[in-house]
Scaffold this motif. Sequence first.
Motif, PDB file in Angstrom:
ATOM      1  N   GLU A  70      -3.930 -34.773   4.393  1.00 45.64           N
ATOM      2  CA  GLU A  70      -3.449 -34.454   5.741  1.00 45.64           C
ATOM      3  C   GLU A  70      -2.145 -35.175   6.077  1.00 45.64           C
ATOM      4  N   GLN A  71      -2.011 -36.441   5.632  1.00 48.51           N
ATOM      5  CA  GLN A  71      -0.862 -37.279   6.007  1.00 48.51           C
ATOM      6  C   GLN A  71      -0.829 -37.558   7.506  1.00 48.51           C
ATOM      7  N   GLY A  72      -1.963 -37.409   8.151  1.00 50.90           N
ATOM      8  CA  GLY A  72      -2.049 -37.672   9.574  1.00 50.90           C
ATOM      9  C   GLY A  72      -3.465 -38.155   9.870  1.00 50.90           C
ATOM     10  N   GLN A 109       3.842 -26.707  12.125  1.00 52.82           N
ATOM     11  CA  GLN A 109       4.764 -26.891  13.236  1.00 52.82           C
ATOM     12  C   GLN A 109       6.196 -26.522  12.875  1.00 52.82           C
ATOM     13  N   TRP A 140      15.382 -31.217  14.183  1.00 55.91           N
ATOM     14  CA  TRP A 140      15.951 -32.568  14.049  1.00 55.91           C
ATOM     15  C   TRP A 140      17.374 -32.566  14.574  1.00 55.91           C
ATOM     16  N   VAL A 175       5.090 -32.613  19.440  1.00 56.79           N
ATOM     17  CA  VAL A 175       5.334 -34.057  19.358  1.00 56.79           C
ATOM     18  C   VAL A 175       6.839 -34.310  19.396  1.00 56.79           C
ATOM     19  N   ALA A 176       7.201 -35.528  19.822  1.00 56.64           N
ATOM     20  CA  ALA A 176       8.611 -35.925  19.889  1.00 56.64           C
ATOM     21  C   ALA A 176       8.720 -37.362  19.424  1.00 56.64           C
ATOM     22  N   THR A 177       9.692 -37.616  18.565  1.00 54.42           N
ATOM     23  CA  THR A 177       9.848 -38.946  17.982  1.00 54.42           C
ATOM     24  C   THR A 177      11.320 -39.329  17.918  1.00 54.42           C
ATOM     25  N   ASP A 210      13.301 -36.055  16.748  1.00 56.02           N
ATOM     26  CA  ASP A 210      12.474 -35.187  15.910  1.00 56.02           C
ATOM     27  C   ASP A 210      11.479 -34.502  16.838  1.00 56.02           C
ATOM     28  N   ARG A 220       8.700 -31.329  17.289  1.00 56.61           N
ATOM     29  CA  ARG A 220       7.892 -30.368  16.513  1.00 56.61           C
ATOM     30  C   ARG A 220       6.903 -29.667  17.439  1.00 56.61           C
ATOM     31  N   GLY A 244       1.396 -30.957  10.731  1.00 53.74           N
ATOM     32  CA  GLY A 244       2.543 -31.575  11.392  1.00 53.74           C
ATOM     33  C   GLY A 244       3.701 -31.781  10.443  1.00 53.74           C
ATOM     34  N   ALA A 245       3.413 -31.857   9.165  1.00 51.32           N
ATOM     35  CA  ALA A 245       4.456 -32.099   8.163  1.00 51.32           C
ATOM     36  C   ALA A 245       4.873 -30.778   7.523  1.00 51.32           C
TER      37      ALA A 245
END
Lengths: 412, 412
Positions: A191-193, A210, A214, A260-262, A285, A287, A354-355
């Motif tokens: 998953e990486q999450g 997503q 960027w 999401v926002a980063t 970033d 998404r 998400g990725a």
Amino acid sequence: MTIGIDGNRLIARLRELGEIGRDADGRLIRVALNDAEKQGRGLFVSWLKQAGLDVVIDRIGNIFGIWRTGDPDAAPIMLGSHIDTVVNAGIYDGCYGVLAGLEVIDALKCHAFESSRPIIVGAFTNEEGVRYVPDMMGSLVFAGGLSVDAALAAVGHDGTVLGRELARIGYAGETEPGFVTPHVYVELHIEQGPVLERDGIQIGAVENLQGISWQRITIDGTANHAGTTPMAMRCDAGQAAARVITFVKDHVERAGTSGVATVGTIAFHPNVINVIPSRATFTVDLRDPDEAKLKAAEAALADYLGRLAAEMGVRVATERLARFEPVVFDARVCGLIEQAAREHQLSVRRMTSGAGHDAQMIARICPAAMIFVPSRDGISHNPREHTEPDQLVAGANVLLDVVARLARESAP
Amino acid sequence: MTIGIDGNRLIARLRELGEIGRDADGRLIRVALNDAEKQGRGLFVSWLKQAGLDVVIDRIGNIFGIWRTGDPDAAPIMLGSHIDTVVNAGIYDGCYGVLAGLEVIDALKCHAFESSRPIIVGAFTNEEGVRYVPDMMGSLVFAGGLSVDAALAAVGHDGTVLGRELARIGYAGETEPGFVTPHVYVELHIEQGPVLERDGIQIGAVENLQGISWQRITIDGTANHAGTTPMAMRCDAGQAAARVITFVKDHVERAGTSGVATVGTIAFHPNVINVIPSRATFTVDLRDPDEAKLKAAEAALADYLGRLAAEMGVRVATERLARFEPVVFDARVCGLIEQAAREHQLSVRRMTSGAGHDAQMIARICPAAMIFVPSRDGISHNPREHTEPDQLVAGANVLLDVVARLARESAP
């Protein structure tokens, strides 16, 4: 079904491949087309041959192991992911999907499973994009989204040219990327999450991915003495940046979507304790699985930047660094994933990725979906990346069942 | 009075001294105790001797030119500032007060002015604090606020020891710092801020100097994937930092005092576009002429950091980098400055110094005040630092009149 993958070999191979590309400090650095990745490719190809698969290398260096079975003219089922890594990587990202795909084919082949069509496992070149941009390059080229010649001409951060590096390591194949259009593509991945672990779910049936936006934002104000410049006379680029950073978070939270926002990077100039920053540079970033909502978030940010420029007297410049629309995966394949998971008594949930993954590129040319297994603490791109062996094996068996169902269906 | 300073020589000397310490790119880098500063000291000492003054070097390297006149036992009037610079400096900061002080003594001496007491001009070591901390070191040691031995043991950013560098360039004197307690200290300086220019005022009678509070704040959160970590599961150190940055500005503006707040430096870790920052480090520079209000601002920040840690789940650490209480200058000397300015038909206003100066240290041991002249665009610590020659000469003549008034008063 009664067939299962060889779980011990899957885990052993993940670990063996994960030892290739270690530096003196033990860090895994098998970046696309470096000497370590050449060695990793060699190992993967040897395993493909050991399984009796035909090996095809295309012009962008994608490696395919083909089980020529069933109707030779039928579009194949394709599995895959990537074996290149980031710097100081974990051992599961990408490699899990590739090696599990190989185990699935090997299990079906050894049990003389009667597939209606060929089955292929692929390892796509340069998914991570650490050395050459864009990332997900091999699958993008395969899907026709980038010309192979443009990709071969890519110049790396280290000044190397991708095509020359590919030839140097012996993986400049002759087959045209996209030489076959898959019937369906299924990618198994960690998953990486943190979502599956948090909610105690064993399998994610990934129904969409997503969209990603960027941007690099540069705000110019005026440097001045921190002690002698009254607040009302300042044009503080750092203050403006801080307001944008809080805005993007508050906006996506207020919007209440799954977006999401980063803001991951920032720099002030001159970056001196007693000087008001004249310039702030940072990245945003954004998404969202919904393109309309992603566009709305971009528009809200642009609107806020315009108001900020007017109110604070700063100059704002934005640069687009990357933009991918959301991808909706194939609902029928997602359903098969859920069904297979339930039959294994595994908890399952539809979810969003998400990725970015190779599946989002291959989804341009055929039905595609992904299977996720939990990542401990949600950590990835890090040596602490970890998924329990039994979860890795369970995910691979779900993939096996999905492939078997698809392979049983008669080819047109 | 009919005596005036030699304006042409003042400007010429400022420019001559300003040429010492230029690098290959023309940048002025006459940092404390480097080879260029040694050369600058030599030039200044030659001018002191040319004026017939006694030259005294104390153990911290402060240079004094003494006009032994009037009652030899009376406490002297002291003028001065510094001749060290920041990196890529302008030519006026510090040097103006030193060279104007010399011109004042020279003018009085040449006109056989009858002073009741000696008059001294001083150049204090390491005011800028670029190479060795703390800044304003020479005047602080002179005023007894730091032992000379501790100062000599200071290790620079380049690993050098201050005392050894002082000996190396030949300015390790034998006289104890504080060998004399001045009757009064007056420092002439460029404003280094925009207030006088904005309001069209020619002379600032500096009645006080802001207290300064410098902190480094480190916020620790958790690094995670920017795409796969839902907003509600984040512990984003960069977001927390942005909130602190907006808080400090909003707080001082709401407080409506003359205080200022600046965040001049920032760094994120790992500073990667698609990774939520695990750490944000930044500095907060708070200043206020009122110690109670400065303390209130510090307390409000500490309170906010505590609430932020609780609300966002981040860990916050603060480190005090510098703290100076506000200084109130001598009201009588300020009055003399206003009076002298008006007699020269110069507009004058009482004001606060936002920057630190040697005067704030010497104010610990005698009545002190400062005279400001306008800085074009408020710019300082920059090659664009500029004050018009006629304003520089006017400021020096105000200093001359103030000194003459003080020197006429009978010594006790």
